[in-house]
Design a protein around this motif. Structure first.
Motif, mmCIF file in Angstrom:
data_model
loop_
_atom_site.group_PDB
_atom_site.id
_atom_site.type_symbol
_atom_site.label_atom_id
_atom_site.label_comp_id
_atom_site.label_asym_id
_atom_site.label_seq_id
_atom_site.Cartn_x
_atom_site.Cartn_y
_atom_site.Cartn_z
ATOM 1 N N ARG A 61 7.442 8.566 -9.050
ATOM 2 C CA ARG A 61 8.066 9.271 -7.928
ATOM 3 C C ARG A 61 7.583 10.705 -7.912
ATOM 4 N NH1 ARG A 61 11.932 6.654 -5.342
ATOM 5 N NH2 ARG A 61 12.742 8.508 -4.336
ATOM 6 N N PHE A 62 7.151 11.146 -6.737
ATOM 7 C CA PHE A 62 6.698 12.530 -6.586
ATOM 8 C C PHE A 62 7.408 13.126 -5.376
ATOM 9 C CE2 PHE A 62 3.546 15.534 -4.667
ATOM 10 C CZ PHE A 62 3.709 16.527 -5.612
ATOM 11 N N ALA A 63 8.050 14.254 -5.590
ATOM 12 C CA ALA A 63 8.786 14.937 -4.526
ATOM 13 C C ALA A 63 9.709 13.957 -3.789
ATOM 14 C CB ALA A 63 7.819 15.618 -3.559
ATOM 15 N N GLY A 64 10.362 13.116 -4.561
ATOM 16 C CA GLY A 64 11.361 12.214 -3.989
ATOM 17 C C GLY A 64 10.794 10.950 -3.365
ATOM 18 N N ARG A 65 9.450 10.756 -3.430
ATOM 19 C CA ARG A 65 8.852 9.554 -2.815
ATOM 20 C C ARG A 65 8.218 8.668 -3.871
ATOM 21 N NH1 ARG A 65 5.682 11.061 2.581
ATOM 22 N NH2 ARG A 65 5.358 8.820 2.457
ATOM 23 N N ASP A 66 8.328 7.374 -3.671
ATOM 24 C CA ASP A 66 7.665 6.441 -4.566
ATOM 25 C C ASP A 66 6.191 6.390 -4.162
ATOM 26 O OD1 ASP A 66 6.797 4.429 -6.148
ATOM 27 O OD2 ASP A 66 8.270 2.939 -5.486
ATOM 28 N N VAL A 67 5.296 6.894 -5.024
ATOM 29 C CA VAL A 67 3.887 6.983 -4.644
ATOM 30 C C VAL A 67 3.039 5.883 -5.291
ATOM 31 C CG1 VAL A 67 3.992 9.452 -4.173
ATOM 32 C CG2 VAL A 67 3.329 8.689 -6.454
ATOM 33 N N ARG A 68 3.686 5.004 -6.062
ATOM 34 C CA ARG A 68 2.886 3.944 -6.685
ATOM 35 C C ARG A 68 2.284 3.050 -5.600
ATOM 36 N NH1 ARG A 68 3.429 -1.266 -9.803
ATOM 37 N NH2 ARG A 68 5.546 -1.545 -9.053
ATOM 38 N N GLY A 69 0.977 2.832 -5.678
ATOM 39 C CA GLY A 69 0.307 1.987 -4.689
ATOM 40 C C GLY A 69 -0.251 2.785 -3.517
ATOM 41 N N MET A 70 0.101 4.059 -3.434
ATOM 42 C CA MET A 70 -0.469 4.898 -2.347
ATOM 43 C C MET A 70 -1.900 5.279 -2.696
ATOM 44 S SD MET A 70 1.889 7.972 -1.003
ATOM 45 C CE MET A 70 3.531 7.665 -0.475
ATOM 46 N N LEU A 71 -2.722 5.508 -1.662
ATOM 47 C CA LEU A 71 -4.113 5.911 -1.897
ATOM 48 C C LEU A 71 -4.162 7.378 -2.358
ATOM 49 C CD1 LEU A 71 -5.771 4.210 1.178
ATOM 50 C CD2 LEU A 71 -6.053 3.581 -1.242
ATOM 51 N N PRO A 72 -5.182 7.709 -3.175
ATOM 52 C CA PRO A 72 -5.258 9.067 -3.730
ATOM 53 C C PRO A 72 -5.162 10.183 -2.689
ATOM 54 C CG PRO A 72 -6.918 7.678 -4.751
ATOM 55 C CD PRO A 72 -6.262 6.844 -3.680
ATOM 56 N N HIS A 73 -5.848 10.022 -1.538
ATOM 57 C CA HIS A 73 -5.824 11.137 -0.578
ATOM 58 C C HIS A 73 -4.447 11.310 0.052
ATOM 59 C CE1 HIS A 73 -6.610 7.821 2.259
ATOM 60 N NE2 HIS A 73 -6.107 8.613 3.186
ATOM 61 N N ARG A 74 -3.692 10.208 0.133
ATOM 62 C CA ARG A 74 -2.324 10.313 0.676
ATOM 63 C C ARG A 74 -1.418 11.034 -0.319
ATOM 64 N NH1 ARG A 74 -2.301 8.802 5.364
ATOM 65 N NH2 ARG A 74 -3.228 6.885 6.141
ATOM 66 N N ILE A 75 -1.571 10.693 -1.590
ATOM 67 C CA ILE A 75 -0.764 11.351 -2.625
ATOM 68 C C ILE A 75 -1.127 12.837 -2.670
ATOM 69 C CG2 ILE A 75 -0.225 11.437 -5.083
ATOM 70 C CD1 ILE A 75 -0.811 8.445 -5.231
ATOM 71 N N SER A 76 -2.426 13.103 -2.612
ATOM 72 C CA SER A 76 -2.902 14.485 -2.654
ATOM 73 C C SER A 76 -2.310 15.294 -1.496
ATOM 74 C CB SER A 76 -4.435 14.459 -2.610
ATOM 75 O OG SER A 76 -4.935 15.695 -2.296
ATOM 76 N N ALA A 77 -2.237 14.668 -0.322
ATOM 77 C CA ALA A 77 -1.704 15.372 0.853
ATOM 78 C C ALA A 77 -0.223 15.726 0.694
ATOM 79 C CB ALA A 77 -1.914 14.519 2.109
ATOM 80 N N LEU A 78 0.455 15.048 -0.233
ATOM 81 C CA LEU A 78 1.861 15.377 -0.479
ATOM 82 C C LEU A 78 2.008 16.626 -1.348
ATOM 83 C CD1 LEU A 78 3.300 11.800 -1.242
ATOM 84 C CD2 LEU A 78 3.545 13.110 0.867
ATOM 85 N N GLY A 79 0.866 17.125 -1.873
ATOM 86 C CA GLY A 79 0.926 18.350 -2.679
ATOM 87 C C GLY A 79 0.635 18.137 -4.149
ATOM 88 N N MET A 80 -0.089 17.056 -4.457
ATOM 89 C CA MET A 80 -0.473 16.797 -5.846
ATOM 90 C C MET A 80 -2.001 16.925 -5.941
ATOM 91 S SD MET A 80 -0.173 13.311 -8.107
ATOM 92 C CE MET A 80 1.526 12.887 -7.839
#
Ligand code: ATP
Length: 252
Positions: A61-80
């Motif tokens: 979980r990152f910033a309150g969202r479950d990011v497992r299975g998300m693509l790297p650029h989507r996770i990155s856009a969340l601020g990681m």
């Protein structure tokens, strides 16, 4: 609520358990190091958090969202944002161009506007330049702005890479062995930079073999061995933890 929360994250490669049930949290403004012997699973953990490989079980979980299975650029856009073990700064670019390239994700949509000289696009470009210069100042490399990155020391190139990772908004920075090849003074500079970023509220996850740096800069340290978390705590507790001494520090 923690900024980053791992709950029983597991990764296996063709039957080999590279990570088993790894859980920890990271708060805004905290520096957490991940240490462990070669092959312990540190890079795999970074890759599972940032979406480069799938975690087979558990939650990230990152910033309150479950990011497992998300693509790297989507996770990155969340601020990681992350850096890589072998460096990621573009050698042929100047330092300033490198930092601007880190911003390009955010400004790409204005590229066409810029081509036609639209005022909004020009304003965005000015803002990007101002932000890049402010970051160079913050990181103590403003004097290097127009130097070609290939001509800098490896330590300076590492700082450029971190600056580029910070260019787009970052709440969490994952640094993979940022001190490799750094001189003692460059290491001190890196430490000050990391503490400064943390003081500004950025959370930092650090994979690093330089134990002195890890002990000096981290709020907490997680120790991996054969893909399992064998200890997790403050530097002073980790330094004297029997399992850590046996698995890791004892070997040095
Ligand atoms: N793509 C892959 N395919 C198969 N096995 C892998 C893969 N990536 C890593 N492994 C295995 O997973 C385990 C953990 O490796 P990982 O690279 O995460 O360790 P590490 O702690 O980062 O090591 P180092 O300190 O040497 O970088 C090792 O046994 C490694 O051989």
């Amino acid at each position: 609520m923690a900024l980053l929360e791992l709950d029983r994250v597991s990764v296996s490669f063709a039957g080999l358990n590279a990570l088993t049930d790894v859980s920890f949290t990271l708060e805004a403004g905290q520096i957490r190091a991940i240490i462990g012997p070669n092959g312990a699973g540190k890079s795999t953990l970074f890759n599972a958090i940032t979406g480069y490989i799938p975690a087979h079980a558990g939650t990230v979980r990152f910033a309150g969202r479950d990011v497992r299975g998300m693509l790297p650029h989507r996770i990155s856009a969340l601020g990681m944002r992350r850096t890589f073990q072998n460096g990621g700064a573009f050698a042929s670019m100047t330092v300033l161009e490198n930092v601007l390239s880190g911003l390009s994700q955010q400004t790409a949509s204005s590229a066409i506007g810029l081509l036609f000289g639209l005022p909004k696009a020009r304003a965005a470009e000015r803002q990007a330049l101002a932000r890049a210069h402010a970051l160079l100042d913050l990181m103590g490399i403003a004097a290097l702005a127009d130097r070609k990155t290939a001509d800098l020391s490896s330590g300076q190139q590492r700082i450029v890479e971190i600056t580029r990772a910070l260019a787009a908004k970052a709440d969490l920075l994952l640094l993979d062995e940022p001190a490799v090849g750094l001189s003692a003074s460059e290491r001190d500079h890196l430490m000050r930079v990391l503490r400064g970023l943390a003081a500004d509220g950025i959370a930092i996850l650090l994979v690093e073999h330089t134990i002195d740096l890890v002990m000096a800069v981290s709020d907490c340290i997680a120790v991996l061995n054969y893909g399992q978390l064998i200890a997790d705590g403050k530097p002073e507790a980790i330094r004297s933890h029997p399992a850590v001494l046996e698995a890791y520090l004892g070997k040095h």
